[in-house]
Design an enzyme around this catalytic site. Structure first.
Site, PDB file in Angstrom:
ATOM      1  CG  ASP A  64      -0.204   0.000   2.450  1.00 40.55           C
ATOM      2  OD1 ASP A  64       1.127  -0.325   2.534  1.00 40.55           O
ATOM      3  OD2 ASP A  64      -0.900  -0.094   3.515  1.00 40.55           O
ATOM      4  CG  HIS A  65       3.458   2.366   3.095  1.00 40.49           C
ATOM      5  ND1 HIS A  65       2.560   1.573   3.688  1.00 40.49           N
ATOM      6  CD2 HIS A  65       3.946   3.247   4.275  1.00 40.49           C
ATOM      7  CE1 HIS A  65       2.290   1.956   4.828  1.00 40.49           C
ATOM      8  NE2 HIS A  65       3.023   2.903   5.147  1.00 40.49           N
ATOM      9  CG  ASP A 119       2.316   1.486   9.274  1.00 42.24           C
ATOM     10  OD1 ASP A 119       2.804   1.954   8.145  1.00 42.24           O
ATOM     11  OD2 ASP A 119       1.695   2.419  10.080  1.00 42.24           O
ATOM     12  NE  ARG A 379       3.427   9.629  12.075  1.00 39.17           N
ATOM     13  CZ  ARG A 379       3.699   8.415  12.042  1.00 39.17           C
ATOM     14  NH1 ARG A 379       4.290   7.838  11.184  1.00 39.17           N
ATOM     15  NH2 ARG A 379       3.407   7.962  13.362  1.00 39.17           N
ATOM     16  CB  SER A 547       7.444   6.244  10.774  1.00 41.47           C
ATOM     17  OG  SER A 547       8.256   5.093  10.105  1.00 41.47           O
ATOM     18  NE  ARG A 549       9.718   5.978   8.140  1.00 46.13           N
ATOM     19  CZ  ARG A 549       9.399   7.181   7.589  1.00 46.13           C
ATOM     20  NH1 ARG A 549      10.131   8.311   7.091  1.00 46.13           N
ATOM     21  NH2 ARG A 549       8.226   7.484   7.583  1.00 46.13           N
TER      22      ARG A 549
HETATM   23  C1  MIC Z   1       4.272   6.417   7.994  1.00 54.02           C
HETATM   24  O1  MIC Z   1       3.075   6.904   8.359  1.00 54.02           O
HETATM   25  O2  MIC Z   1       5.254   7.325   8.649  1.00 54.02           O
HETATM   26  C2  MIC Z   1       4.630   5.013   7.736  1.00 54.02           C
HETATM   27  C3  MIC Z   1       5.336   5.389   6.313  1.00 54.02           C
HETATM   28  O3  MIC Z   1       3.324   4.500   7.409  1.00 54.02           O
HETATM   29  C4  MIC Z   1       5.630   4.452   8.820  1.00 54.02           C
HETATM   30  C5  MIC Z   1       5.995   3.246   8.164  1.00 54.02           C
HETATM   31  C6  MIC Z   1       7.105   3.264   7.326  1.00 54.02           C
HETATM   32  O4  MIC Z   1       7.934   4.298   7.320  1.00 54.02           O
HETATM   33  O5  MIC Z   1       7.328   2.709   6.526  1.00 54.02           O
HETATM   34  C7  MIC Z   1       4.768   4.383  10.033  1.00 54.02           C
HETATM   35  O6  MIC Z   1       3.940   5.000  10.279  1.00 54.02           O
HETATM   36  O7  MIC Z   1       5.375   3.402  10.828  1.00 54.02           O
HETATM   37 FE1  SF4 Z   2       0.138   5.028   4.857  1.00 51.06          FE
HETATM   38 FE2  SF4 Z   2       1.602   5.711   7.280  1.00 51.06          FE
HETATM   39 FE3  SF4 Z   2       0.106   7.684   5.846  1.00 51.06          FE
HETATM   40 FE4  SF4 Z   2      -1.175   5.847   7.191  1.00 51.06          FE
HETATM   41  S1  SF4 Z   2      -0.104   7.291   7.866  1.00 51.06           S
HETATM   42  S2  SF4 Z   2      -1.634   6.311   4.818  1.00 51.06           S
HETATM   43  S3  SF4 Z   2       0.092   3.985   6.842  1.00 51.06           S
HETATM   44  S4  SF4 Z   2       1.853   6.617   4.949  1.00 51.06           S
END
Ligand code: MIC
Ligand code: SF4
Length: 657
Positions: A64-65, A119, A379, A547, A549
């Protein structure tokens, strides 16, 4: 004394430790989720553990990302994830099927179950009464392998909801209210549990918006009781068998209680560039905006988008605004397409994006220089949109659509007066359209044995950390301030496609702090590494926000970073540091942060001994001959992980025992 719902679910799943705030507890994980940007490393680690088949009740791998597919890397990842899922007994939700949290809520999450996801927004499923927690990919791999997940038993903040939301006030405003009261820092070690009459007025998707953005508070998880609303949602998803009522005991004792009267809330927005920079919409109304994006795992449910479509029927979007809409799942997109709502959006001038994370993680739609961008996301960290500096406001779908029509930040409560639009009340449908054909079920064990895992050359097995030295000699590679997010440490956007290739991705560690014509963080770190001098990161409060990550630990580790010394470190990131054998140290006296400088040479004489037994470490700044104390506060298990050179080695050792 009665139990909170969180304590009940923890107790139901406890396999090790004690359910007492602050104590480390190991719990059985029923379900896991991974997504493509964190999933490739998770599955590489799972393979490295030698596991043939996931041992959870259900594990789902989502794509999905990262679906922009510039170059072959993304699609390589998708094929790896699809084949390794089949091999490992894991469901695979294909690209286009939707955002992991939205799809998991619709199709899999269960009240009372534990869910661990790689996540940080995994707590979205707390909206259905699951105990859902975000973690690094390696922790999720261990859970898939049947290992317990260890966490510090959180203190429980009870949020008593009373009243009922007024028209044009959204679930998003409930979490904005909490963010304005509690901020994004200082909430590590807490979890949020909602209770009270007001909960019954909120549908599961509304609850999920609130628990989703609990991640921005930095709490371990957020949860709602499972009640009639939960039953209604599950029935409409034809999953009535998954319903069971759950709530805290009437005499449950919360560690702290705060009250939010839903009737008192007004539309709000989080201003640039932190989700807790909350202001009432009345203070912002009239500001010109050029971009509005509706979607993300926070606000892209069927009800959210139906409301948007109905309001858009009032006219066309303002000609100085670009509006983009990304439905959260294929289920939502399909239903909008069938009932005509999609056509209404298109007619009004909306650009329709595929179901996925898209712009939320900087995959396109970077706003113009100086443009105010309104997003229904969770975010707005600086530069996350792909434009630096950017000006991103987080808003409810109600504010987003009102502003799209006027071209200015608009209080949606003014829409009846401005455009004659009444608030469209959207009820949950009695039946959602079900089509799980984009979720591949894993084959039988015999069939899985024949599956060939596709692992093209862009997918590189990450190096594991070397053991820690007895004596640590390290240079301060960077000194960064408060609220450093994992987006600062490991940027996503155009670099997201490097997630499966640590040596390449490591080149952009702390990219946002690199200066033109000066050596980069990565270059400085690698130069030191060659001289066998380790690197240290010095930081202020709330280091590693955002995140999950694990690359924010894995890549610095690859560059030779062996310790982070900060005023405070966020939960998931701290666990990731330990998993990759970077020692998390907190200043015993936060004022000492001011006394160390970039490039200072630090020394810890008895690092290994201290990790074995002590909670305090003495650090000497050799450059200034200044000595200061650092706090370790490690559990016994965390000490063992650091002494074993990281979680993967520790797990292998345990398995051999
Ligand atoms: C995000 O919203 O920052 C992400 C991308 O979903 C991350 C996960 C990632 O960095 O792959 C998260 O929220 O953990
Ligand atoms: Fe995707 Fe993270 Fe954004 Fe949610 S917050 S839509 S999981 S990148």
């Amino acid at each position: 004394m009665g139990q909170t719902l969180i304590q009940k679910i923890l107790a139901d799943h406890r396999v090790d430790g004690e359910i007492a705030a602050g104590q480390e507890v190991g719990i059985r994980i029923d379900q896991t989720l991974t997504q493509d940007a964190t999933g490739t490393t998770a599955f590489l680690f799972l393979e490295a553990m030698g596991l043939r088949r996931s041992k959870t009740q259900l594990s789902v791998s989502y794509v999905d990302h990262n679906m922009s597919q510039f170059g072959p890397e993304n699609h390589n990842d998708h094929l790896y994830l699809q084949t390794v899922a089949a091999k490992s007994g894991v469901h695979h939700s294909r690209a286009g099927n939707g955002i992991c949290h939205q799809v998991h809520l619709e199709r899999f999450a269960k009240p009372g179950a534990t869910l661990l996801g790689s996540d940080s927004h995994t707590p979205t499923c707390g909206g259905i009464g699951a105990l859902a927690i975000g973690a690094g990919g390696l922790d999720v791999a261990v859970a898939m392998a049947g290992g317990p997940f260890y966490l510090k038993c959180p203190k429980v903040l009870g949020v008593k909801l009373t009243g009922k939301l007024n028209d044009w006030v959204a679930a998003k405003d409930v979490i904005f209210e909490l963010l304005s009261r509690l901020s994004t820092k200082g909430n590590v070690g807490w979890a949020v549990e909602y209770f009270g009459q007001g909960t019954s007025t909120l549908s599961v998707p509304q609850r999920a918006t609130i628990t989703n953005m609990g991640a921005e508070l930095g709490v371990t998880t957020s949860i709602f009781p499972s009640d009639e609303q939960t039953g209604k949602f599950l029935t409409a998803q034809k999953r009535q068998q998954d319903y069971r009522p759950l709530a805290a005991d009437p005499d449950a004792e919360y560690d702290r209680i705060i009250e939010v009267n839903l009737s008192d809330l007004v539309p709000m927005a989080a201003c640039p560039s932190s989700p807790d920079n909350v202001k009432k919409i009345t203070e912002l109304a009239g500001t010109q905006t050029h971009q509005i994006i509706i979607g993300s795992c926070t606000n892209s449910s069927f009800a959210d988008l139906m409301m948007i479509a109905k309001v858009l029927k009032a006219g066309r979007i303002n000609n100085m605004v670009e509006l983009a809409v990304a439905p959260g799942s294929r289920q939502v997109l399909n239903m909008l397409a069938t009932n005509g709502a999609l056509a209404d959006m298109i007619s009004a001038g909306a650009r329709i994006l595929e179901s996925g994370c898209g712009p939320c993680i900087g995959q396109g739609f970077s706003p113009a220089d100086g443009a105010v961008s309104l997003r229904t996301f969770n975010r707005n960290f600086p530069g996350r949109s792909g434009t630096t500096p950017d000006s991103v406001y987080l808003v409810s779908p109600e504010i987003a659509v009102a502003s799209a029509l006027t071209g200015k930040i608009t209080d949606p409560r003014d829409l009846p007066k401005l455009l004659g639009v009444e608030y469209p009340k959207i009820d949950l449908p009695d039946e959602f359209t079900l089509d799980d054909s984009m979720i591949e079920k894993p084959p039988s064990e015999a069939e899985a044995a024949k599956v060939q895992v596709l692992r093209p050359a862009t997918i590189v097995v990450p190096e594991m950390p070397p053991p820690l030295p007895k004596k640590l000699k390290a240079q301060v590679l960077i000194k960064c301030g408060d609220k450093i997010t994992t987006d600062h440490i490991m940027p996503a956007g155009p670099f997201l496609k490097l997630r499966s290739n640590v040596p390449q991705y490591a080149k952009v560690v702390f990219n946002c702090f690199n200066e033109p014509d000066k050596s980069t963080f990565a270059e400085r770190a690698l130069e030191l590494k060659q001289k066998q001098i380790a690197g240290v990161i010095a930081a202020g409060q709330s280091y590693g926000q955002g995140s999950s990550r694990e690359h924010a630990a894995l890549c610095p580790m690859y560059l030779g970073v062996r310790a982070v010394i900060a005023k405070s470190i966020e939960r998931i990131h701290r666990a990731n540091l330990i998993n990759f054998c970077i020692v998390p140290i907190e200043f015993a006296d936060p004022a000492d942060y001011d006394k160390i400088k970039p490039d200072d040479l630090l020394q810890i004489d008895n690092l290994l001994e201290t990790i074995k037994h002590d909670d305090e470490v003495t650090i000497t700044d050799k450059t200034t001959s200044f000595e200061f104390a650092g706090k370790l506060t490690l559990s016994d298990r965390e000490r063992q992980i650091l002494l074993s050179a990281g979680l993967l080695n520790y797990t292998r050792k345990k398995n051999n025992e």
